[in-house]
Design an enzyme around this catalytic site. Structure first.
Site, short mmCIF file in Angstrom:
data_model
loop_
_atom_site.label_atom_id
_atom_site.label_comp_id
_atom_site.label_asym_id
_atom_site.label_seq_id
_atom_site.Cartn_x
_atom_site.Cartn_y
_atom_site.Cartn_z
N ARG A 80 0.66 -1.13 -0.04
CA ARG A 80 -0.30 -0.31 0.22
C ARG A 80 1.26 1.12 0.12
O ARG A 80 0.78 2.40 -0.59
CB ARG A 80 -1.25 -0.23 1.40
CG ARG A 80 -1.92 0.91 1.19
CD ARG A 80 -2.01 1.39 2.81
NE ARG A 80 -1.10 1.83 3.17
CZ ARG A 80 -1.47 1.36 5.14
NH1 ARG A 80 -2.40 1.95 5.30
NH2 ARG A 80 -0.45 1.98 6.02
N PHE A 117 -6.94 -8.90 19.98
CA PHE A 117 -6.51 -7.66 19.64
C PHE A 117 -5.49 -8.69 17.75
O PHE A 117 -5.23 -7.80 17.34
CB PHE A 117 -5.26 -8.59 20.73
CG PHE A 117 -3.80 -7.82 20.36
CD1 PHE A 117 -2.96 -6.30 20.79
CD2 PHE A 117 -3.04 -8.76 20.59
CE1 PHE A 117 -1.70 -6.50 20.21
CE2 PHE A 117 -1.38 -8.65 19.58
CZ PHE A 117 -0.73 -7.22 20.11
#
Ligand code: PS7
Ligand code: MN
Ligand code: MN
Ligand code: MN
Ligand code: MN
Ligand code: MN
Length: 345
Positions: A193, A263
């Site tokens: 990205r 998490f």
């Protein structure tokens, strides 16, 4: 007296949570929601690795000095009073190193089994980062190796901490191949990205074995004049990251404790959303694409059990299937990954 001591103890840890909020783009909330057996330990693990990464990223530190700092970082976490005040002006997390003595104080209060895991991972990551200050990421093997040092090892360390805390089975801390894939999927998605930002900053983590087939320089890779080839390179990078998805689902399937599950799962559902958004998307080469705020909120609320996460992954694989046209050179490889993963689900 005793009351003052207690206030000092919570005061240093309180400052560590301030640093966590200042430095983490995505981990602050999930770490604060962790079971108390892991909360402080993982917050400190994060801050220590964030400090190490601030040194790795600092282009104003001369090579030899940087390598020395990276290699000895696992020792400074045991040195009361250690701080570092020489970060370059661009390092947004420099304050953490200026006040690093606070992190050291709290690290030294952790149970030794926690300290041992954190120091071992810090030593191995620092050595790996030092190696890559003078070795470029050229081959696919070195791409996997670099990602192992900076992210796969985080997966190893976290899995060992989950096991040490007894919140998860001992086997979670032993079968570390799946843990490595958890880190690689996050790191490769980030690297894919961030190509535009990284090239403009004068660095590139895409392996030359991939981008070299489509451009002669990193600048050409992102240039508008080379757009068609650039997108083919991007699609090959996305396909490389997608390979880790079956391992990610296998890893998450063994996690039992609800706060540990969230998490682990939230960053992975964010990553699949991001990599599917990046696939065949020319905007990645022009600027920083990000998933929409509303989509992120949906992912956070639906990442609390394996069935829900599998449903999310299934949905993103369908979106990917629609974006994957037969004229795309990655078509067959991507189809194969989609089919294999859907069978697992
Ligand atoms: C200890 C939670 C859950 C089994 C600082 C979480 C930077 C993607 O620098 O902040 O902005 O580009 O976007 C995190 C596996 C590592 C891998 C690695 C430590 C998941 C120093 C995350 C985070 C394993 C090297 C952050 C790997 O991205 O970076 C703790 C299981 C740090 C995880 C770096 C990258 C992490 C990263 P930046 P970001
Ligand atoms: Mn980031
Ligand atoms: Mn960084
Ligand atoms: Mn870095
Ligand atoms: Mn990045
Ligand atoms: Mn097409």
């Amino acid at each position: 007296d005793e009351k003052t001591v207690k206030l000092q103890v919570s005061g240093d840890m309180k400052r560590c949570y301030d640093f966590l909020e200042m430095t983490s783009r995505s981990f602050a909330a999930v770490i604060q929601e962790l079971n108390p057996k892991l909360r402080d330990g993982i917050c400190l693990f994060y801050l220590i690795l964030r400090g190490l990464d601030t040194i790795e990223d600092d282009m104003t530190i001369p090579g030899a000095k940087k390598r020395h700092l990276l290699e000895k970082f696992h020792e400074v976490i045991y040195q009361k009073g250690w701080t570092f005040k020489e970060s370059g002006p661009d390092e947004k997390d420099a304050l953490l190193l200026v006040e690093f003595d606070v992190v050291v104080n709290e690290f030294l209060r952790l149970p030794t089994e926690y300290q041992d895991v954190i120091a071992d991972i810090t030593r191995r990551m620092g050595a790996g980062m030092a190696k890559y200050t003078h070795t470029r990421v050229e081959s696919l093997e070195s791409y996997n190796e670099y990602c192992h040092y900076v992210a796969g090892l985080v997966g190893h360390g976290l899995s060992r901490l989950f096991a040490v805390s007894t919140l998860e089975d001992a086997s979670v801390g032993e079968n570390l191949e799946l843990a490595n894939s958890m880190g690689l999927f996050l790191q490769k998605t980030n690297i894919t990205r961030d190509i535009n930002e990284d090239v403009l900053d004068g660095r590139c983590f895409w392996p030359k074995a991939i981008w070299g087939k489509y451009a002669t320089t990193e600048e050409e890779l992102i240039s508008k004049a080379n757009r068609e080839k650039g997108i083919e390179a991007l699609n090959e990078m996305c396909t490389n990251a997608l390979q880790h998805i079956p391992d990610v689902l296998a890893y998450l399937s063994q996690i039992k404790e609800p706060s540990v599950f969230r998490f682990c799962a939230i960053p992975q559902t964010m990553a699949i959303a991001t990599i599917v958004l990046c696939y065949d998307n020319a905007r990645v080469l022009d600027d920083n694409v990000k998933i929409r705020k509303g989509e992120a909120i949906k992912l956070i609320s639906q990442s609390d059990n394996i069935d829900s996460v599998k449903r999310l992954f299934y949905g993103y694989l369908n979106t990917l299937e629609k974006k994957n046209h037969p004229d795309n050179p990655m078509y067959a490889q991507v189809s194969k990954i989609i089919d294999k993963t859907k069978k697992d689900i």
